[in-house]
Design a protein around this motif. Structure first.
Motif, PDB file in Angstrom:
ATOM      1  N   MET A   1       0.837  -1.196   0.000  1.00  0.00           N
ATOM      2  CA  MET A   1       0.000   0.000   0.000  1.00  0.00           C
ATOM      3  C   MET A   1       0.877   1.252   0.000  1.00  0.00           C
ATOM      4  SD  MET A   1      -2.971   1.058   2.719  1.00  0.00           S
ATOM      5  CE  MET A   1      -1.984   2.074   3.818  1.00  0.00           C
ATOM      6  N   LYS A   2       0.631   2.159  -0.941  1.00  0.00           N
ATOM      7  CA  LYS A   2       1.410   3.398  -1.009  1.00  0.00           C
ATOM      8  C   LYS A   2       1.035   4.303   0.161  1.00  0.00           C
ATOM      9  CE  LYS A   2       2.597   3.509  -5.847  1.00  0.00           C
ATOM     10  NZ  LYS A   2       2.851   4.328  -7.008  1.00  0.00           N
ATOM     11  N   LEU A   3       1.951   5.170   0.523  1.00  0.00           N
ATOM     12  CA  LEU A   3       1.709   6.066   1.652  1.00  0.00           C
ATOM     13  C   LEU A   3       2.348   7.409   1.359  1.00  0.00           C
ATOM     14  CD1 LEU A   3       0.852   6.536   4.677  1.00  0.00           C
ATOM     15  CD2 LEU A   3       3.118   5.707   5.305  1.00  0.00           C
ATOM     16  N   LYS A   4       1.642   8.484   1.709  1.00  0.00           N
ATOM     17  CA  LYS A   4       2.184   9.829   1.525  1.00  0.00           C
ATOM     18  C   LYS A   4       2.468  10.449   2.893  1.00  0.00           C
ATOM     19  CE  LYS A   4       1.768  13.448  -1.876  1.00  0.00           C
ATOM     20  NZ  LYS A   4       0.940  14.349  -2.623  1.00  0.00           N
ATOM     21  N   ILE A   5       3.685  10.936   3.065  1.00  0.00           N
ATOM     22  CA  ILE A   5       4.073  11.650   4.284  1.00  0.00           C
ATOM     23  C   ILE A   5       4.490  13.047   3.852  1.00  0.00           C
ATOM     24  CG2 ILE A   5       5.668  11.765   6.234  1.00  0.00           C
ATOM     25  CD1 ILE A   5       5.858   8.711   6.170  1.00  0.00           C
ATOM     26  N   GLY A   6       3.667  14.028   4.159  1.00  0.00           N
ATOM     27  CA  GLY A   6       3.903  15.372   3.638  1.00  0.00           C
ATOM     28  C   GLY A   6       3.812  15.312   2.124  1.00  0.00           C
ATOM     29  N   ASN A   7       4.861  15.782   1.446  1.00  0.00           N
ATOM     30  CA  ASN A   7       4.855  15.732  -0.020  1.00  0.00           C
ATOM     31  C   ASN A   7       5.669  14.552  -0.559  1.00  0.00           C
ATOM     32  OD1 ASN A   7       7.383  16.546   0.665  1.00  0.00           O
ATOM     33  ND2 ASN A   7       7.424  18.415  -0.544  1.00  0.00           N
ATOM     34  N   VAL A   8       6.008  13.606   0.324  1.00  0.00           N
ATOM     35  CA  VAL A   8       6.830  12.451  -0.066  1.00  0.00           C
ATOM     36  C   VAL A   8       5.954  11.213  -0.213  1.00  0.00           C
ATOM     37  CG1 VAL A   8       8.769  10.967   0.594  1.00  0.00           C
ATOM     38  CG2 VAL A   8       8.835  13.414   1.134  1.00  0.00           C
ATOM     39  N   GLU A   9       5.962  10.638  -1.406  1.00  0.00           N
ATOM     40  CA  GLU A   9       5.161   9.430  -1.634  1.00  0.00           C
ATOM     41  C   GLU A   9       6.044   8.193  -1.558  1.00  0.00           C
ATOM     42  OE1 GLU A   9       2.238   7.723  -5.055  1.00  0.00           O
ATOM     43  OE2 GLU A   9       1.777   9.688  -4.212  1.00  0.00           O
ATOM     44  N   LEU A  10       5.639   7.242  -0.727  1.00  0.00           N
ATOM     45  CA  LEU A  10       6.380   5.986  -0.569  1.00  0.00           C
ATOM     46  C   LEU A  10       5.725   4.915  -1.435  1.00  0.00           C
ATOM     47  CD1 LEU A  10       6.739   5.895   3.345  1.00  0.00           C
ATOM     48  CD2 LEU A  10       8.097   7.189   1.693  1.00  0.00           C
ATOM     49  N   GLU A  11       6.547   4.022  -1.981  1.00  0.00           N
ATOM     50  CA  GLU A  11       6.032   2.931  -2.824  1.00  0.00           C
ATOM     51  C   GLU A  11       5.180   1.955  -2.015  1.00  0.00           C
ATOM     52  OE1 GLU A  11       5.947   1.939  -6.138  1.00  0.00           O
ATOM     53  OE2 GLU A  11       6.401   4.077  -6.276  1.00  0.00           O
ATOM     54  N   ASN A  12       5.518   1.795  -0.740  1.00  0.00           N
ATOM     55  CA  ASN A  12       4.717   0.939   0.146  1.00  0.00           C
ATOM     56  C   ASN A  12       4.859   1.439   1.580  1.00  0.00           C
ATOM     57  OD1 ASN A  12       6.996  -0.467   1.533  1.00  0.00           O
ATOM     58  ND2 ASN A  12       7.390  -1.285  -0.506  1.00  0.00           N
ATOM     59  N   ASN A  13       4.153   0.799   2.490  1.00  0.00           N
ATOM     60  CA  ASN A  13       4.125   1.292   3.878  1.00  0.00           C
ATOM     61  C   ASN A  13       4.999   0.472   4.828  1.00  0.00           C
ATOM     62  OD1 ASN A  13       2.499  -0.956   3.786  1.00  0.00           O
ATOM     63  ND2 ASN A  13       0.823  -0.094   4.998  1.00  0.00           N
ATOM     64  N   LEU A  14       6.108  -0.056   4.300  1.00  0.00           N
ATOM     65  CA  LEU A  14       7.059  -0.797   5.143  1.00  0.00           C
ATOM     66  C   LEU A  14       8.320   0.048   5.318  1.00  0.00           C
ATOM     67  CD1 LEU A  14       6.743  -4.388   3.640  1.00  0.00           C
ATOM     68  CD2 LEU A  14       5.374  -3.317   5.439  1.00  0.00           C
ATOM     69  N   ILE A  15       8.664   0.314   6.565  1.00  0.00           N
ATOM     70  CA  ILE A  15       9.735   1.271   6.869  1.00  0.00           C
ATOM     71  C   ILE A  15      10.832   0.611   7.703  1.00  0.00           C
ATOM     72  CG2 ILE A  15      10.236   3.475   8.025  1.00  0.00           C
ATOM     73  CD1 ILE A  15       7.298   4.274   7.454  1.00  0.00           C
ATOM     74  N   LEU A  16      12.075   0.809   7.271  1.00  0.00           N
ATOM     75  CA  LEU A  16      13.216   0.336   8.050  1.00  0.00           C
ATOM     76  C   LEU A  16      13.441   1.298   9.203  1.00  0.00           C
ATOM     77  CD1 LEU A  16      15.843  -1.421   8.428  1.00  0.00           C
ATOM     78  CD2 LEU A  16      16.977   0.234   6.925  1.00  0.00           C
ATOM     79  N   ALA A  17      13.419   0.781  10.434  1.00  0.00           N
ATOM     80  CA  ALA A  17      13.611   1.627  11.622  1.00  0.00           C
ATOM     81  C   ALA A  17      15.045   2.129  11.699  1.00  0.00           C
ATOM     82  CB  ALA A  17      13.279   0.825  12.887  1.00  0.00           C
ATOM     83  N   PRO A  18      15.242   3.316  12.278  1.00  0.00           N
ATOM     84  CA  PRO A  18      16.614   3.782  12.498  1.00  0.00           C
ATOM     85  C   PRO A  18      17.247   2.983  13.633  1.00  0.00           C
ATOM     86  CG  PRO A  18      15.031   5.336  13.431  1.00  0.00           C
ATOM     87  CD  PRO A  18      14.235   4.262  12.768  1.00  0.00           C
ATOM     88  N   MET A  19      18.431   2.401  13.382  1.00  0.00           N
ATOM     89  CA  MET A  19      19.122   1.639  14.432  1.00  0.00           C
ATOM     90  C   MET A  19      20.602   1.994  14.415  1.00  0.00           C
ATOM     91  SD  MET A  19      17.412  -2.170  14.151  1.00  0.00           S
ATOM     92  CE  MET A  19      17.280  -2.190  12.359  1.00  0.00           C
TER      93      MET A  19
END
Length: 320
Positions: A1-19
């Motif tokens: 599923m695509k996701l928009k954060i502000g004006n940034v569109e992501l190809e999907n809603n899976l995010i690598l956490a900062p570690m």
């Protein structure tokens, strides 16, 4: 599923956490290959940027191939946070994230990271100043609360939204829990019910099934994956496939794991030189090979390798 954060569109809603010590450029590239929608960098100290710390430049290195990328800042001084955000804005990151979740004592004792959860007034000042300072979308990563007696993720999330942040990530544990016990997904659901900006759920996602379960149970907009992806960048492609088709992809074979370790090691050497790159591959190799036959022997031996050639020789011997 695509996701928009502000004006940034992501190809999907899976995010690598900062570690810290994990999500450097080489590892992010591997996660990108496996289909991560957004890659979060290791956290960077706003004070270190202010004092022109050379190591910080390496942490902020971004490749064109990995975008969109989220750069994460930590600090507790609203003036320094906002000014350093402005200073680095021309770097090729897509989102700026503010860390309010790190539980490490040296960070917390400086009143940074998850210590900020105890100070809503300061949070308001940091987020509002940073949002006003830059044009790129600002996101914030928080925890459930500082401890069980001060669970305030919903209150903090409302403040963050009010200050103009574009999204919020919620780790379902308190600072006191660190990474122990079970993540409370209910708090993620509560935050989602109380704000309109995208909510990213974080905590205990280590399989396609747990990712699907988090999305259903919390109604969150995206899933952030941390420790479950160490030594397992394939988790992104497995989750994507499961969410899109309901099918499960087989786990990688010993040969595929070996090839991934070698590719990872080559990238490390390319970006950091052989001495540092191979030294850092020791922990990654242990994560990649956990559960394999002879993995205990391999882990012991890998701590002695100093060159890429030695590492490949060792993998050829033990990963067959």
């Amino acid at each position: 599923m695509k996701l928009k954060i502000g004006n940034v569109e992501l190809e999907n809603n899976l995010i690598l956490a900062p570690m810290a010590g994990v999500t450097d450029l080489p590892f992010r590239l591997l996660c990108k290959q496996q289909g991560a929608g957004l890659l979060c960098m290791e956290m960077v100290s706003a004070k270190a940027i202010y004092y022109n710390n050379k190591n910080t430049d390496i942490l902020m290195e971004i490749s064109e191939q990995e975008r969109p990328v989220s750069l994460q800042l930590f600090g507790s001084d609203p003036k320094i946070m906002s000014e350093m955000a402005k200073r680095i804005e021309e770097k090729p990151f897509s989102l700026l994230d503010i860390n309010m979740g790190c539980p490490v004592p040296k960070v917390v004792n400086n009143q940074e990271g998850s210590a900020l959860m105890k100070n809503p007034k300061l949070i308001r000042e940091i987020v509002s100043k940073t949002v006003k300072a830059i044009k790129k979308p600002v996101t914030v990563k928080i925890r459930k609360g500082f401890d069980e007696n001060s669970i305030n993720a919903v209150e903090i999330a409302k403040i963050i939204e009010d200050c103009g942040a574009a999204a919020i990530a919620v780790h379902g544990r308190t600072r006191e829990q660190y990474y122990s016990g079970k993540a409370d997904w209910n708090i993620i659901r509560q935050v989602k019910d109380n704000v309109c900006i995208p909510v990213i759920g974080n905590g205990d996602v280590d399989s396609p099934q747990s990712a699907a379960k988090m999305l259903i149970e919390t109604n969150c907009d995206a899933v952030m994956i941390g420790r479950g992806v160490r030594g397992n960048p394939w988790l992104f492609s497995q989750i994507n496939e499961y969410l899109n088709t309901g099918k499960e992809i087989e786990k990688p074979s010993a040969l595929q794991v070996k090839e991934a370790i070698i590719e990872h090691a080559r990238l490390q050497v390319e970006h950091k030189g052989e001495w540092i790159g191979i030294k850092e591959m020791r922990k990654h190799t242990a994560w990649y090979t956990g559960g394999f036959p002879n993995s205990a022997k391999l882990r012991k031996k890998v701590n002695e390798v100093e060159t890429l050639e030695e590492l490949i020789f060792l993998l050829d011997k033990y990963l067959v």
